[in-house]
Enzyme design. Structure first.
Site, PDB file in Angstrom:
ATOM      1  N   HIS A  43       0.807  -1.227   0.000  1.00 34.83           N
ATOM      2  CA  HIS A  43       0.000   0.000   0.000  1.00 34.83           C
ATOM      3  C   HIS A  43       0.834   1.269   0.000  1.00 34.83           C
ATOM      4  O   HIS A  43       0.421   2.277  -0.560  1.00 34.83           O
ATOM      5  CB  HIS A  43      -1.012  -0.040   1.135  1.00 34.83           C
ATOM      6  CG  HIS A  43      -2.182  -0.896   0.767  1.00 34.83           C
ATOM      7  ND1 HIS A  43      -2.216  -2.240   1.049  1.00 34.83           N
ATOM      8  CD2 HIS A  43      -3.295  -0.622   0.048  1.00 34.83           C
ATOM      9  CE1 HIS A  43      -3.335  -2.749   0.560  1.00 34.83           C
ATOM     10  NE2 HIS A  43      -4.012  -1.791  -0.058  1.00 34.83           N
ATOM     11  N   GLU A  49     -12.590  -8.951  -5.549  1.00 29.73           N
ATOM     12  CA  GLU A  49     -11.126  -8.985  -5.385  1.00 29.73           C
ATOM     13  C   GLU A  49     -10.617 -10.295  -4.823  1.00 29.73           C
ATOM     14  O   GLU A  49      -9.443 -10.434  -4.510  1.00 29.73           O
ATOM     15  CB  GLU A  49     -10.618  -7.784  -4.584  1.00 29.73           C
ATOM     16  CG  GLU A  49     -11.292  -7.541  -3.267  1.00 29.73           C
ATOM     17  CD  GLU A  49     -10.729  -6.338  -2.538  1.00 29.73           C
ATOM     18  OE1 GLU A  49      -9.697  -5.784  -2.927  1.00 29.73           O
ATOM     19  OE2 GLU A  49     -11.343  -5.951  -1.532  1.00 29.73           O
ATOM     20  N   ASP A  56      -5.694  -7.173  -5.332  1.00 31.15           N
ATOM     21  CA  ASP A  56      -5.897  -8.355  -4.495  1.00 31.15           C
ATOM     22  C   ASP A  56      -6.286  -9.551  -5.342  1.00 31.15           C
ATOM     23  O   ASP A  56      -5.870 -10.670  -5.050  1.00 31.15           O
ATOM     24  CB  ASP A  56      -6.963  -8.078  -3.433  1.00 31.15           C
ATOM     25  CG  ASP A  56      -6.347  -7.391  -2.236  1.00 31.15           C
ATOM     26  OD1 ASP A  56      -5.282  -7.844  -1.795  1.00 31.15           O
ATOM     27  OD2 ASP A  56      -6.907  -6.387  -1.763  1.00 31.15           O
ATOM     28  N   ARG A  69       1.237  -9.983  -2.192  1.00 29.07           N
ATOM     29  CA  ARG A  69       1.545  -8.727  -2.888  1.00 29.07           C
ATOM     30  C   ARG A  69       2.597  -7.895  -2.165  1.00 29.07           C
ATOM     31  O   ARG A  69       3.113  -6.912  -2.706  1.00 29.07           O
ATOM     32  CB  ARG A  69       0.265  -7.909  -3.097  1.00 29.07           C
ATOM     33  CG  ARG A  69      -0.404  -7.469  -1.812  1.00 29.07           C
ATOM     34  CD  ARG A  69      -1.803  -6.922  -2.036  1.00 29.07           C
ATOM     35  NE  ARG A  69      -1.839  -5.501  -2.298  1.00 29.07           N
ATOM     36  CZ  ARG A  69      -2.959  -4.791  -2.393  1.00 29.07           C
ATOM     37  NH1 ARG A  69      -4.139  -5.374  -2.295  1.00 29.07           N
ATOM     38  NH2 ARG A  69      -2.925  -3.502  -2.615  1.00 29.07           N
ATOM     39  N   CYS A  88     -10.770  -0.810 -10.053  1.00 30.13           N
ATOM     40  CA  CYS A  88     -10.033   0.216  -9.317  1.00 30.13           C
ATOM     41  C   CYS A  88      -8.658  -0.284  -8.898  1.00 30.13           C
ATOM     42  O   CYS A  88      -8.003   0.322  -8.072  1.00 30.13           O
ATOM     43  CB  CYS A  88     -10.829   0.716  -8.124  1.00 30.13           C
ATOM     44  SG  CYS A  88     -11.319  -0.591  -7.013  1.00 30.13           S
TER      45      CYS A  88
HETATM   46  C1  PEP Z   1      -7.399  -3.869  -5.057  1.00 30.79           C
HETATM   47  O1  PEP Z   1      -7.229  -4.806  -4.281  1.00 30.79           O
HETATM   48  O2  PEP Z   1      -7.257  -3.941  -6.290  1.00 30.79           O
HETATM   49  C2  PEP Z   1      -7.786  -2.551  -4.535  1.00 30.79           C
HETATM   50  C3  PEP Z   1      -8.096  -1.580  -5.331  1.00 30.79           C
HETATM   51  O3  PEP Z   1      -7.743  -2.378  -3.185  1.00 30.79           O
HETATM   52  P1  PEP Z   1      -6.399  -2.215  -2.330  1.00 30.79           P
HETATM   53  O4  PEP Z   1      -5.253  -2.066  -3.262  1.00 30.79           O
HETATM   54  O5  PEP Z   1      -6.585  -1.030  -1.446  1.00 30.79           O
HETATM   55  O6  PEP Z   1      -6.365  -3.484  -1.564  1.00 30.79           O
HETATM   56 MG    MG Z   2      -7.954  -4.726  -2.265  1.00 28.19          MG
END
Ligand code: PEP
Ligand code: MG
Length: 754
Positions: free
Chosen positions: A361, A602, A626, A636, A673
Site C-alpha cells: 500500500h 477482489e 488483491d 503482494r 479500481c
Molecule cells: C485492489 O485490491 O485492487 C484494490 C483496489 O484495493 P487495495 O489495493 O486497497 O487493496
Molecule cells: Mg484490495
C-alpha cells in the site's frame, strides 16, 4: 541436529561481511560434522571459476589465491550437476584435480554440495576426511539443508559486501535491484527513516558536537540504570538473591568503565552517540552469541535489551525537528503510509523501501502522489546511505549509487522527457476519454490523502472510483470519531461534487495495520481483513456508514463500496447494517436517499459468485491488486515473489473478462479500481472487455487518457482476442508494448538506463 542447524544459520546471519560469514560457516560446519576439513569455493560470475574462499583444515594461506576453472575438478562437477557428490576415495575419481599446496592429499573422503540461490549456483561447500569412507546419508542431508538455508544469507552478504566496499567506501558506481514501486526517476539525497529503537538500523553518522553527544549518552545510560534499579526495588522481596545478582550484572554491563567507556571512545573518535552505542553493543551481542555455554549465550538477549533501552533514551532526547533537504529520498527498512505523512510533500523526491513490493500500500500511495519509488531493495546497505546522493529508477526498480557522469546525465534526460510528456498530456485535461471510433470511458481516480483531491482534479478526473477510507485512519493515533469522519468525508464529497465519490468501508488488515489496533497474524492477507474486521466490529462499521451518509446530506454524490467480500452472507449483513443506519438517520431528520451500494470483486470466490453478487448491488468494482494476489497465490507485499505477481497473467485476464461478461448480462455497471487500470496497455484491454469505468491513481490518468484516445475500440477488441489466446505473461507484455509503439506511444515504455 535441528538446534545445531539453527545456531549455525543464526551465527552466519550476524556476520558483517561475506568473509566473516564464510569463516563462521567453515568453522562451525567442521565442528558440527565432526570432520577434519570444511571449505567453501565461490563461483566468480564473470569467469565461472570456483575460487577457494574459506577453509578450516586446509592451507589458509592459499585462500583467495587458488581457483578451479568452470567444470574443473570435483568442485566443478558438483556445481555442474547442481547435486551433492559423495566419494570414499576422491583422488580416484576421474574429475579429481590436484590443487598443489592446499594440503588435501591426506584426505580421502569427500562430500561436496552446491550452494544454490534463486536457481543459480553460488558456490560449493565441501567437507573432507582422512578415513576412506562415504559420508553417511544423514551427513549428506545435513549439509544439503544447511547449504540451502545459507544460500540466501551468502547471496545477500555478497551483494551488500560488494556495494559496501565499492560504492560506500570506494565511491565506485553500484546498481542495486529491487522492484518497481512507483514510476519515475528521482535524483536526490538519502534520508534514512529508522523505526523505533533498533540498533541494527541506526545509520552511521558523524558527531557534530562530540562533547554534547557524550553528555547525551551518559544521561541515557543513567536513565536506564535508574530504571533497572527501580524495577529491582519494585520487585524487592519477590526476587531471589540470584535474581538480584542478575540485576547487578545488568548494572555492571552498563558501567561507565566497561561498555560505556568503549562507546565514549568511539564518540570521541567522531561517531554520533547512537551509532557508537549500536556498534559497541552489536559487537558484544555477537560475542555472547558465539559462546558455547548456553547460559552465557542467552546473555546476548540481555545485552541487546539494555542497548535498545539506552538507544530509546538517546532517540527521545534527540527529537529535534528534522530538516529535510530539497529532493529528499526517504529510505527505510519498511516504509509505511505514516512515514510518508511526516515529510513535507515539496521536499519529497523519492522513496526506497527495503521490504515490500510494488503492490504494497505504501507503493500505491506513492503512485497516487507521483513519487518515484523502489520497493524490495533487499541488498541495499541502507543504514550507510544517510546524506548520500542516490538515483532511483522507479520504472525498472533500481537504485544507483555514485553513478558515472554519463549515466547520471542519461537519467536527467529521462526526467526532462517525463516533464515534457506531462506538459503535453496536460493539454488533454479537459478532453473526454473517447476512442477514435467514439466509445466513451469515464476515467476516475483512487484517492486517500487529502493531497490527492487537488491532484486528481488537476488531471481531469471525472469521479472517484475508490476512496481508501483507511488512509485517514492510518494517519491518526486512535480511531477518528464519527463526527471527525463526517468532516473528512464531507471534504471529499464536496471537492468532487457533483462527480461521484465511491467510498470504500474500512479495509484494514493485510499490510495495513492501524498503529492503535494491531493485528498480529501469521498470514495477514488470508486473515482478519477488510469486511471481516468491520462485520466483527459493527460499532466501527456503523459509525463509518453513518458518517458517510451524514456527509452526503445535500450533495448526493456518495457511493458505498464493500471490500474483501468472499461470502454472499457478508454482503447481506453489510447491506442490512447500511439500510438500518439510513433508516435511523432518516428518522432523525436526514433527507438524502440511500446511496448506490457496490461490492469489490477482489477474491476468486467473488469472481465465481459475480452473478449472485451483481443481482444484489448497484455496481461491481474489480480490485485487481488483491485479485491477482489471491488468484496467483502471490503475497503482494513480498519482494521475494514479486516477479511472480502479474496482473496481466492469463488467469487474471480470464477472470477479469468473465466478470465483465456477467455484469453486462445482469446489466450492472462494472468498474475496476486496481492498479491495472492505470497501465496504458492494461487499460486498452479493459476497454475491450467492456469495463464501464476505469479508476486509477491520479498520476496515471493522463497517460491512460492518451492511450484510449489514440485507439479504436475495434482495434482494442482485436488485441484482446490475440492476447487471450496467449499463455505466457512475457508474450502478453511484449504484445502490449508493440501495440503501444504501433500507436505512437513508445514514450510510455521505459527500458533500463545502461
Ligand atoms: C485492489 O485490491 O485492487 C484494490 C483496489 O484495493 P487495495 O489495493 O486497497 O487493496
Ligand atoms: Mg484490495
Amino acid at each position: 541436529m535441528l538446534e545445531t542447524l539453527r545456531h549455525i544459520v543464526q551465527e552466519v546471519n550476524t556476520a558483517r561481511s561475506l568473509n566473516e560469514a564464510l569463516e563462521i560457516m567453515v568453522r562451525r560446519v567442521r565442528d558440527a560434522m565432526n570432520t577434519q576439513v570444511c571449505s567453501v569455493y565461490m563461483r566468480e560470475p564473470a569467469s565461472g571459476r570456483h575460487v577457494f574462499r574459506a577453509t578450516e583444515g586446509l592451507n589458509q594461506e592459499l585462500v583467495d589465491e587458488v581457483s578451479l576453472a568452470a567444470g574443473d575438478g570435483l568442485v566443478g562437477l558438483v556445481a555442474e550437476r547442481g547435486e551433492p557428490v559423495n566419494l570414499e576415495d576422491a583422488e580416484n575419481h576421474a574429475s579429481y584435480r590436484f590443487l598443489p599446496g592446499i594440503g588435501e592429499e591426506h584426505y580421502h573422503a569427500f562430500l561436496g554440495v552446491p550452494i544454490i540461490h534463486q536457481r543459480g549456483v553460488l558456490g560449493v561447500l565441501v567437507v573432507q576426511q582422512e578415513e576412506r569412507r562415504r559420508f553417511d546419508e544423514s551427513d549428506e542431508a545435513f549439509l544439503v539443508t544447511l547449504s540451502a538455508q545459507l544460500a540466501g544469507v551468502i547471496a545477500h552478504a555478497q551483494v551488500t559486501g560488494e556495494v559496501e566496499t565499492r560504492a560506500i567506501t570506494g565511491q565506485d558506481p553500484a546498481k542495486i535491484s529491487g522492484v518497481p514501486g512507483a514510476p519515475g526517476i528521482a535524483i536526490g539525497t538519502a534520508v534514512i527513516v529508522s523505526p523505533g529503537a533498533d540498533m541494527y538500523t541506526v545509520p552511521a553518522r558523524e558527531a557534530s558536537h562530540p562533547r554534547k553527544e557524550v553528555r547525551a549518552f551518559r544521561e541515557a545510560l543513567q536513565s536506564v540504570q535508574k530504571d533497572i534499579r527501580r524495577v529491582a526495588d519494585n520487585l524487592g522481596s519477590e526476587l531471589s538473591p540470584e535474581d538480584h545478582a542478575l540485576f547487578d550484572v545488568y548494572l555492571s554491563i552498563l558501567d561507565d568503565s566497561t561498555i560505556g567507556a568503549e562507546v565514549v571512545g568511539l564518540i570521541r573518535s567522531g561517531q554520533w552517540a547512537q551509532g557508537a552505542l549500536s556498534q559497541v553493543m552489536i559487537e558484544h551481542i555477537r560475542h555472547f552469541e558465539r559462546m558455547e555455554h548456553s547460559y552465557l549465550k542467552e546473555r546476548a538477549v540481555d545485552v541487546k535489551d539494555l542497548g535498545t533501552r539506552v538507544l530509546a533514551y538517546l532517540q527521545a532526547a534527540n527529537q529535534e525537528v528534522r530538516v529535510y533537504p530539497d529532493k529528499t529520498i526517504l529510505v527505510g527498512e519498511e516504509l509505511t503510509a505514516t512515514s510518508l505523512g511526516e515529510i513535507p510533500r515539496e521536499k519529497l523526491a523519492g522513496l526506497i523501501s527495503v521490504r515490500g513490493s510494488g503492490s504494497s500500500h505504501v507503493a500505491i500511495l506513492a503512485r497516487a502522489m507521483g513519487v518515484p519509488t523502489v520497493m524490495g531493495a533487499v541488498d541495499l546497505p541502507y543504514t550507510r546511505l544517510q546524506d548520500r546522493e542516490v538515483i532511483i529508477d522507479g520504472y525498472n526498480g533500481t537504485v544507483h549509487l555514485n553513478p558515472l557522469p554519463e549515466i547520471k546525465q542519461r537519467f536527467q534526460e529521462v526526467v526532462d522527457e517525463d516533464t515534457a510528456l506531462s506538459r503535453d498530456l496536460e493539454a488533454l485535461r479537459d478532453e473526454p476519454c473517447v476512442t477514435l471510433d467514439g466509445h466513451r470511458t469515464p476515467l476516475w481516480v483512487n484517492t486517500g490523502l487529502m493531497a490527492d483531491v487537488t491532484r486528481s482534479l488537476e488531471q481531469g478526473a471525472e469521479g472517484v472510483g475508490l476512496y481508501r477510507t483507511e488512509v485517514p485512519f492510518l494517519l491518526r493515533d486512535r480511531f477518528p470519531s464519527e463526527e471527525e469522519q463526517r468532516q473528512i468525508y464531507r471534504e471529499q464529497l464536496e471537492a468532487f461534487s457533483p462527480k461521484p465519490v465511491t467510498m470504500r468501508t474500512l479495509d484494514i488488515g493485510g499490510d495495513k495495520a492501524l498503529p492503535y489496533f494491531p493485528i498480529e497474524e501469521d498470514n495477514p492477507f488470508l486473515g482478519w481483513r477488510g469486511i471481516r474486521v468491520t462485520l466483527d466490529h459493527p460499532e466501527i462499521f456503523l459509525a463509518q456508514v453513518r458518517a458517510m451518509l451524514k456527509a452526503n446530506e445535500g450533495l448526493g454524490n456518495l457511493r458505498i463500496m464493500l471490500p474483501m467480500v468472499c461470502n454472499v452472507s457478508e454482503l447481506d449483513e453489510a447491506m442490512d447494517l447500511i439500510h438500518r443506519s439510513h433508516r435511523e438517520l432518516r428518522q432523525d431528520g436526514l433527507t438524502g436517499d440511500l446511496p448506490p451500494i457496490g461490492v469489490m470483486v477482489e477474491v476468486p470466490a467473488a469472481v465465481y459468485q459475480a452473478r449472485t453478487l451483481a443481482r444484489r448491488v448497484d455496481f461491481l468494482s474489480v480490485g485487481s491488486n488483491d485479485l491477482t494476489q489471491y488468484l496467483l497465490a502471490v503475497d503482494r507485499n513480498n519482494a521475494r515473489v514479486a516477479d511472480l505477481y502479474h496482473s496481466l497473467h492469463p488467469a487474471v485476464l480470464q477472470a477479469l473478462l468473465e466478470v465483465a461478461v456477467v455484469s453486462r448480462d445482469e446489466d450492472v455497471p462494472i468498474g475496476i479500481c486496481g492498479e491495472l487500470a492505470g497501465d496504458p496497455g492494461g487499460a486498452v484491454l479493459l476497454l475491450a472487455m467492456g469495463y464501464d469505468v476505469l479508476s486509477m491513481n491520479a498520476t496515471s490518468l493522463p497517460k491512460v487518457k492518451k492511450a484510449l484516445r489514440d485507439v479504436q475500440l475495434s482495434e482494442a477488441q482485436q488485441l484482446l482476442e490475440e492476447v487471450m489466446a496467449m499463455v505466457y505473461v512475457g508474450d502478453i507484455n511484449k504484445r502490449l508494448e508493440e501495440f503501444l509503439t504501433e500507436h505512437g506511444m513508445e514514450k510510455f515504455i521505459h527500458s533500463p538506463v545502461e
